[in-house]
Design a protein around this motif. Sequence first.
Motif, short mmCIF file in Angstrom:
data_model
loop_
_atom_site.label_atom_id
_atom_site.label_comp_id
_atom_site.label_asym_id
_atom_site.label_seq_id
_atom_site.Cartn_x
_atom_site.Cartn_y
_atom_site.Cartn_z
N ARG A 287 0.83 -1.21 0.00
CA ARG A 287 0.00 0.00 0.00
C ARG A 287 0.86 1.26 0.00
O ARG A 287 0.65 2.17 -0.79
N VAL A 288 1.80 1.29 0.92
CA VAL A 288 2.66 2.47 1.02
C VAL A 288 3.47 2.65 -0.27
O VAL A 288 3.66 3.76 -0.76
N VAL B 12 2.73 2.24 -3.24
CA VAL B 12 2.02 2.85 -4.37
C VAL B 12 2.61 4.23 -4.67
O VAL B 12 2.72 4.65 -5.81
N MET B 13 3.02 4.95 -3.63
CA MET B 13 3.57 6.30 -3.78
C MET B 13 5.07 6.28 -4.07
O MET B 13 5.66 7.32 -4.35
N GLY C 147 3.16 12.17 -4.55
CA GLY C 147 2.81 12.48 -3.16
C GLY C 147 3.54 11.56 -2.22
O GLY C 147 4.56 10.97 -2.58
N ARG C 148 3.03 11.42 -1.00
CA ARG C 148 3.71 10.56 -0.03
C ARG C 148 2.67 9.78 0.76
O ARG C 148 1.50 10.17 0.84
N SER C 149 3.10 8.67 1.36
CA SER C 149 2.15 7.84 2.10
C SER C 149 2.84 7.23 3.30
O SER C 149 4.06 7.12 3.35
N GLN C 150 2.05 6.82 4.27
CA GLN C 150 2.63 6.25 5.48
C GLN C 150 1.65 5.29 6.13
O GLN C 150 0.43 5.39 5.94
N GLU C 151 2.18 4.33 6.85
CA GLU C 151 1.34 3.43 7.63
C GLU C 151 2.14 3.01 8.85
O GLU C 151 3.35 2.80 8.79
N ALA C 152 1.45 2.89 9.97
CA ALA C 152 2.11 2.48 11.22
C ALA C 152 1.54 1.14 11.67
O ALA C 152 0.33 0.93 11.62
N LEU C 153 2.41 0.20 12.04
CA LEU C 153 1.98 -1.10 12.55
C LEU C 153 2.52 -1.28 13.96
O LEU C 153 3.67 -0.93 14.25
#
Lengths: 362, 362
Positions: free
Chosen positions: A263-264, A266-267, A294-300
Amino acid sequence: MNVQVPKKILADSLSHVERIIPARSSNPGLSLLKLTLSEDALTLNGSDMNIDIETSIQADSTTEGTFALPAHVFAQVVKSLPGELVELVFGDGELGVMSASYATKLQLVDPSSVPPVTFPELYEGSLEAADLMRALSHVRYATAVAEYQAIFRGVKLELSDSRTRAVATDGFRLAYYNLEIASGLEADIVIPARSVDEIIKLLSDGEVKVALSDGQLSLSNGHFRANIKLMEGSFPDYNRVIPNTFPVSITVNAETLSQAVARVAVMADKTANNRVDMFIREGTLQITAEGSYGRSQEALEVAQEGTDPEIALAYNAKYLIDALAPTSGDLQLRFSGTSSPSVLSSVKDPNYLAMVVPLRTG
Amino acid sequence: MNVQVPKKILADSLSHVERIIPARSSNPGLSLLKLTLSEDALTLNGSDMNIDIETSIQADSTTEGTFALPAHVFAQVVKSLPGELVELVFGDGELGVMSASYATKLQLVDPSSVPPVTFPELYEGSLEAADLMRALSHVRYATAVAEYQAIFRGVKLELSDSRTRAVATDGFRLAYYNLEIASGLEADIVIPARSVDEIIKLLSDGEVKVALSDGQLSLSNGHFRANIKLMEGSFPDYNRVIPNTFPVSITVNAETLSQAVARVAVMADKTANNRVDMFIREGTLQITAEGSYGRSQEALEVAQEGTDPEIALAYNAKYLIDALAPTSGDLQLRFSGTSSPSVLSSVKDPNYLAMVVPLRTG
């Protein structure tokens, strides 16, 4: 000279052989399928010079003989047959194929134009087909696509008296899978990646017998025999590049991590190694990417261990996703440093280990 | 300025618009998606200059605005979102997309670079979506792929006060499908085949409103609006080439015939029009083909009628198989002569008619 066989069995048997036969070749004999009729079997043979495959079907015949015809046309005919039973009539220069209301006559070719293939008399070793398939399919992805070192385009099999290990690497990542069983053979061999794909398709269950001779690996069970041409040269010693001290390590679910990275990513900038950044601190894995759109982020949330409180590093997203694909459930991801290899292993299947080299940053 | 929408609804809505938006274009504005936020809806707009599509999603918003961004990147982000709900935050030059633990910021583009699109105020006619879809999808195959007469690359819609008919032909075959209902419009129009494919994907159930203006067909229902640029020029009069006397005709199951033709055609010579021969006599249809690899044949029992006892003719196998594909169950195949068109019609759906010109033989 005629023989009756169930369509499904003929089609299955044929598909394994046809798949490797080239549609076009500078040697026209290579595009042929060889059919051998004996007292109790119909045998199908094909080769692309890197791999020879023979499959056999039980069939009662009153006579014996060897015939050849273009493989792909025969396969197309067999696939489209209307009935459940097929009658093959080997006549003067023609093969009749009859099924229900359908009949065809295919022109036969002199079988001597097919390059001769011999299979070993004796198989010194054996493995469970499912084990061998599991080992090969866990590491196949890590082979090099186009690499200055040709040997990296193959999967190494380490056959020892206590263990069988499959290894692949392209210099930026590595994967191995251990079978804690001996095959009866002792040797280090390298199988071309394309032949590994064919072996995986051939193997199903039961035992498969193995033999080595003259730069060639041979496999056999009741239904097929195969010779696989091995690659020349040897793998560099990869053991010394696998790190063994890890200041930070995390445990996380394989699917969760793989989906988040995808997912992340993709950017991520496809022209800059598909880079995703990771930052681990206080039990949180932060994944980020930035590109021209653009930019993307995810936290786990992850279970974090180790001597260091945090680490920041970057990977090619594809390499991480590839390494995660053969695993499921919880996995351990251990970091030796920002620019030294990371090691990924499955909690429930300790036989699998993958190593990924981080991207150089800053 | 933010809005919350269910991921599934956003993804569905977006897929219809994104599909037509070119990935690359000499006009960069064409690769953009336009997003319009109003009090109660989020509207998505895209165009490839041949077709404009707008889809709408119910959404509460406190403000209004128009935004644009690269369509394919946004679609990739939406597809991969982890949660069931998506929050879109329209900020200063950036669109924030948030879902569960994932967040991304996409750069927005000046919406004035998207070519302006207007939809009609008034729709004079209407059709059932399922009817229009059925008519178009029965004839689509018969359009020309590359033909000196450009008009043959479209599907003609004949809109009269009593009937709606879809027709397609490439000069060697023809198909039409009648809807015995009027749309409220009266005109003959030709829709480009590629736009027909998009219309078929857009239509589902319920009523679709139709309007004509300035060489453009417009469609609308509660969920989407579309403008389709029509082709210029007119179809030749095809009615006069459909024969009406048939010395021989047969009734046979569509699937049985299609499969038999496909099987026999495996042996047909691909460089000689994929020719299959048919011979009908005494209630038996004999299908044969011959090529460089051999020959094949199949005989089917059929119900035969007509004034002549037999007929022999040849077809391009692909043309027969294509014409049979939209039908099922029993069909009538009527032969006007060895070198004049044959007519195929479905027994259970008299709205469909296909015509195939036999190959010249001998």
